[in-house]
Scaffold this motif. Structure first.
Motif, PDB file in Angstrom:
ATOM      1  N   TYR A 202      55.098  -3.477  95.544  1.00  0.00           N
ATOM      2  CA  TYR A 202      55.429  -2.111  95.133  1.00  0.00           C
ATOM      3  C   TYR A 202      54.670  -1.142  96.035  1.00  0.00           C
ATOM      4  N   SER A 203      55.325  -0.040  96.393  1.00  0.00           N
ATOM      5  CA  SER A 203      54.680   0.931  97.280  1.00  0.00           C
ATOM      6  C   SER A 203      53.795   1.908  96.511  1.00  0.00           C
ATOM      7  N   ASN A 204      53.944   1.964  95.178  1.00  0.00           N
ATOM      8  CA  ASN A 204      53.131   2.853  94.349  1.00  0.00           C
ATOM      9  C   ASN A 204      52.031   2.077  93.625  1.00  0.00           C
ATOM     10  N   THR A 205      51.370   2.749  92.706  1.00  0.00           N
ATOM     11  CA  THR A 205      50.240   2.164  91.986  1.00  0.00           C
ATOM     12  C   THR A 205      50.632   1.791  90.561  1.00  0.00           C
ATOM     13  N   THR A 222      47.811  -1.906  93.874  1.00  0.00           N
ATOM     14  CA  THR A 222      48.929  -1.566  94.751  1.00  0.00           C
ATOM     15  C   THR A 222      49.490  -2.864  95.323  1.00  0.00           C
ATOM     16  N   ASN A 244      53.400   1.697  85.026  1.00  0.00           N
ATOM     17  CA  ASN A 244      53.795   2.407  86.242  1.00  0.00           C
ATOM     18  C   ASN A 244      53.134   3.793  86.256  1.00  0.00           C
ATOM     19  N   HIS A 246      53.344   6.320  88.800  1.00  0.00           N
ATOM     20  CA  HIS A 246      54.179   7.389  89.346  1.00  0.00           C
ATOM     21  C   HIS A 246      55.659   6.989  89.252  1.00  0.00           C
ATOM     22  N   GLY A 248      58.913   5.713  90.497  1.00  0.00           N
ATOM     23  CA  GLY A 248      59.071   4.820  91.645  1.00  0.00           C
ATOM     24  C   GLY A 248      60.296   3.937  91.532  1.00  0.00           C
ATOM     25  N   TYR A 251      60.240  -2.150  91.989  1.00  0.00           N
ATOM     26  CA  TYR A 251      58.994  -2.853  91.683  1.00  0.00           C
ATOM     27  C   TYR A 251      59.303  -4.302  91.315  1.00  0.00           C
TER      28      TYR A 251
END
Length: 259
Positions: A202-205, A222, A244, A246, A248, A251
């Protein structure tokens, strides 16, 4: 598909097959029995099918089968027992009241065969509920959904959600989700676990939380693979959440608990 999902799937198939057989057998019996008694056989058969078999069958036995029909001496048609014929209105004589329709066997074997079918449905349903809500060990059974739905904790939404779990392995993903969307599951530990491995693609946190009473793992993760010590955790229920942070898309992740 996980072994737990396959097990639940087989139970569902068994329930559907047993239910279908029970409906077919009970419908045939009700139709034959109602026809033999001069009752509206098609209507009662339709009621049995529409109610899924059991309810319609019980109503027929408790209500319709208690009706006594006789043959009117004036129009020679079957009518319910009473003072007047429901077909022609002629007053029924004592001879008419003792002249019932010919007794036709409706095949009571069909009715007897319904009983084990309904019993199988109830047993399989009970087994499925126990398997879902009271797993013997490992992660509980999860489901797959491709529609928007609300997270149980935050009323956040996600689309293209997928989950599956088996034993000590839990996999989950979504196509898109708003901030706060939460994957929540628990692990029934039959022995004290040694560690937990987490894979995040996943590119987000995401917020990763593992808790058991006052014992907790609380990390922001991350993209990558992680392993955390679980020596402070014991047997019993271990709660796990992946939140999650943000809005996004795309995932995917997995959690593995090592015994």
């Amino acid at each position: 598909m996980s072994s737990s999902s396959n097990f639940i799937g087989l139970i569902i198939v068994g329930i559907l097959l047993a239910s279908a057989l029970a409906v077919i057998l009970s419908t045939i019996w009700v139709y034959k029995d109602a026809k033999a008694k001069g009752l509206p056989a098609g209507l009662w058969a339709l009621l049995v099918v529409g109610s899924g078999g059991f309810l319609g069958l019980i109503l027929y036995i408790l209500i319709a089968r208690k009706q006594n029909n006789v043959i009117c001496g004036h129009c020679n048609k079957q009518t319910s027992e009473g003072v007047f014929c429901s077909r022609c209105g002629n007053q029924l004589s004592q001879a008419d009241l003792s002249n019932g329709p010919s007794k036709t066997k409706a095949g009571h074997g069909l009715l007897i065969a319904c009983i084990p079918c309904f019993a199988v449905v109830l047993i399989l349903y009970a087994v499925m509920m126990i398997s879902i809500f009271f797993p013997s060990g490992g992660f509980m059974y999860s489901y797959t959904s491709g529609q928007y739905q609300y997270s149980f904790s935050d009323n956040a939404t996600g689309k293209g959600i997928s989950q599956k779990s088996s034993g000590n392995y839990w996999q989950m993903s979504f196509k898109e989700a708003t901030a706060g969307y939460t994957f929540s599951n628990y692990y029934a530990a039959k022995a004290s676990p040694s560690s937990i491995e987490v894979s995040v693609n996943y590119s987000n946190t995401v917020h990763f939380i593992v808790s058991q009473g006052n014992t907790k793992i609380d990390e922001m993760l991350t993209d990558g693979d992680y392993e955390f010590d679980m020596s402070d955790f014991t047997t019993g229920r271990i709660n796990i959440k992946i939140i999650n942070i943000h809005d996004g898309t795309n995932y995917s992740g997995s959690v593995t608990i090592n015994p």
